[in-house]
Design a protein around this motif. Structure first.
Motif, short mmCIF file in Angstrom:
data_model
loop_
_atom_site.label_atom_id
_atom_site.label_comp_id
_atom_site.label_asym_id
_atom_site.label_seq_id
_atom_site.Cartn_x
_atom_site.Cartn_y
_atom_site.Cartn_z
N LEU A 1 50.10 -11.75 55.60
CA LEU A 1 49.83 -12.34 54.43
C LEU A 1 50.96 -13.41 53.96
O LEU A 1 50.82 -14.19 53.38
N GLN B 1 50.20 -16.35 55.45
CA GLN B 1 48.86 -16.96 54.86
C GLN B 1 49.29 -17.63 53.45
O GLN B 1 48.73 -18.59 53.16
N SER B 2 50.13 -16.95 52.50
CA SER B 2 50.37 -17.51 51.46
C SER B 2 51.03 -18.87 51.35
O SER B 2 51.07 -19.55 50.10
N LEU C 1 45.53 -22.99 49.73
CA LEU C 1 43.90 -22.64 49.45
C LEU C 1 43.16 -23.71 49.21
O LEU C 1 41.95 -24.10 49.53
N ALA C 2 43.83 -24.89 48.28
CA ALA C 2 42.89 -25.71 47.66
C ALA C 2 42.44 -26.91 48.51
O ALA C 2 41.31 -27.12 48.72
N VAL D 1 39.44 -25.40 50.50
CA VAL D 1 38.51 -25.45 49.71
C VAL D 1 37.65 -26.86 49.97
O VAL D 1 36.60 -27.10 50.32
N ILE E 1 33.82 -20.19 58.96
CA ILE E 1 34.33 -18.75 59.29
C ILE E 1 35.94 -18.91 59.26
O ILE E 1 36.52 -18.01 58.75
N PHE F 1 37.82 -20.57 57.85
CA PHE F 1 38.30 -20.84 56.32
C PHE F 1 38.50 -19.29 55.76
O PHE F 1 39.50 -19.15 55.16
N ALA F 2 37.50 -18.70 55.84
CA ALA F 2 37.44 -17.30 55.33
C ALA F 2 38.49 -16.30 56.09
O ALA F 2 39.34 -15.66 55.14
N LEU F 3 38.66 -16.57 57.11
CA LEU F 3 39.74 -15.69 57.89
C LEU F 3 41.09 -16.19 57.55
O LEU F 3 41.87 -15.13 57.32
N TYR G 1 42.23 -18.58 55.27
CA TYR G 1 42.79 -18.56 53.80
C TYR G 1 42.24 -17.72 52.75
O TYR G 1 42.92 -17.35 51.62
N VAL G 2 41.30 -16.81 52.99
CA VAL G 2 40.93 -15.98 52.05
C VAL G 2 41.01 -14.36 52.32
O VAL G 2 41.40 -13.65 51.53
N MET G 3 40.61 -14.13 53.36
CA MET G 3 40.90 -12.55 53.72
C MET G 3 42.35 -11.99 53.61
O MET G 3 43.03 -12.62 54.11
N ARG G 4 42.08 -10.72 53.29
CA ARG G 4 43.31 -10.21 52.97
C ARG G 4 43.27 -8.69 53.37
O ARG G 4 42.21 -8.14 53.60
#
Lengths: 91, 197
Positions: free
Chosen positions: B55, B58-59, B63-64, B67, B188, B190-192, B194-197
């Motif tokens: 994380l 990842q941070s 993220l933008a 998207v 998929i 993108f979700a893993l 950029y988003v998943m925590r």
């Protein structure tokens, strides 16, 4: 009311884009202090992704009109993948 | 219109079951889907073993930008679906316009991905920096490779649309199917990443 092929594609694209923005809001806590593992976020991200992929397969790839074996194979892969992801995260 | 094109329904809403594109392409799509699925599951297992470290890395991703890239690929997937729909209706001029939009979206996606890599490299985040960035470069790199192959598929679709003598709806659908696969694989990733925590 029956949607035309064009209207269905527009509706699918709009739905996918809207869901993407929802995913953005879920992940938008980046930079707002310490980020910690969050099972609810992980579950939501996986669930939203499975929905998006199914919409792409059924609507954009036109699998909704495909022979039953292709519909079952694609749904079977998606269900197996979702289950494997949930097991990998939560088990 | 070729024999192949004449033999296929012109609308996807005629109530008849039919294979969208060639069966061989669907075999490839399922092989790719299963292969990438194994990458995604392995990523998730590694993520869970050291979530805090993943994380932290990842941070650092934008993220933008993730998207925007997702919206671009979704739009390009819509336009190639629209290309197929117009080709089925016999409106090849509109089909070609939609194909050009698709290729434009793909080019924009690739350019933004290269920009993102250059930003991360500028921050000192390389393939060997940590496990997260190893997965990040591997998954996004493998995906970008598929985007490049997708351009070949779009080229084949253009070749089909360009001349009335060789228009085959089946080949047009087959090229579009590959591009849609590129789209859902990115959804998929993108979700893993950029988003998943």
């Amino acid at each position: 009311m029956t949607l035309s092929a064009h209207q269905r594609l527009v509706a699918a694209w709009f739905t996918l884009s809207a869901i993407t923005l929802v995913a953005w809001s879920i992940g938008a806590s980046h930079g707002r202090g310490p980020i910690e593992p969050d099972a609810a976020v992980a579950f939501s991200a996986i669930a939203i992704t499975l929905i998006k992929v199914r919409v792409i397969i059924r609507e954009f790839m036109d699998v909704r009109h495909a022979p039953a074996r292709l519909r079952w194979i694609t749904d079977g892969w998606l269900a197996s993948f979702g289950l494997a992801m949930l097991l990998a995260y939560f088990a | 219109m070729t024999e192949v094109a004449r033999a296929r329904p012109t609308s996807s809403d005629d109530g008849q079951e039919r294979m969208p594109g060639q069966s061989d392409m669907w075999v490839l799509v399922m092989i790719e889907a299963i292969t990438f699925s194994s990458y995604f599951v392995v990523y998730t297992i590694y993520y869970c073993r050291s979530a805090e470290a993943f994380l932290r890395s990842q941070s650092q991703l934008d993220l933008a930008l993730g998207v925007i890239n997702t919206l671009i690929l979704l739009a390009s997937s819509w336009s190639v679906a629209r290309c197929v729909e117009r080709a089925r209706a016999g409106d090849h001029r509109a089909a070609t316009r939609n194909l050009a939009l698709t290729a434009g979206g793909g080019l924009l996606f690739a350019a933004l991905k290269l920009h993102e890599w250059s930003v991360e490299i500028g921050r000192g985040n390389f393939f060997s920096t940590d496990e997260f960035f190893s997965f990040y470069y591997f998954l996004t790199g493998m995906h970008l490779l598929h985007v490049l192959v997708g351009f070949i598929a779009l080229g084949v679709v253009y070749y089909q649309l360009k001349s009335p003598a060789r228009r085959s709806l089946e080949v047009i659908e087959t090229g579009a199917t590959f591009w849609h696969m590129v789209d859902f694989l990115w959804v998929i990733i993108f979700a893993l990443l950029y988003v998943m925590r």
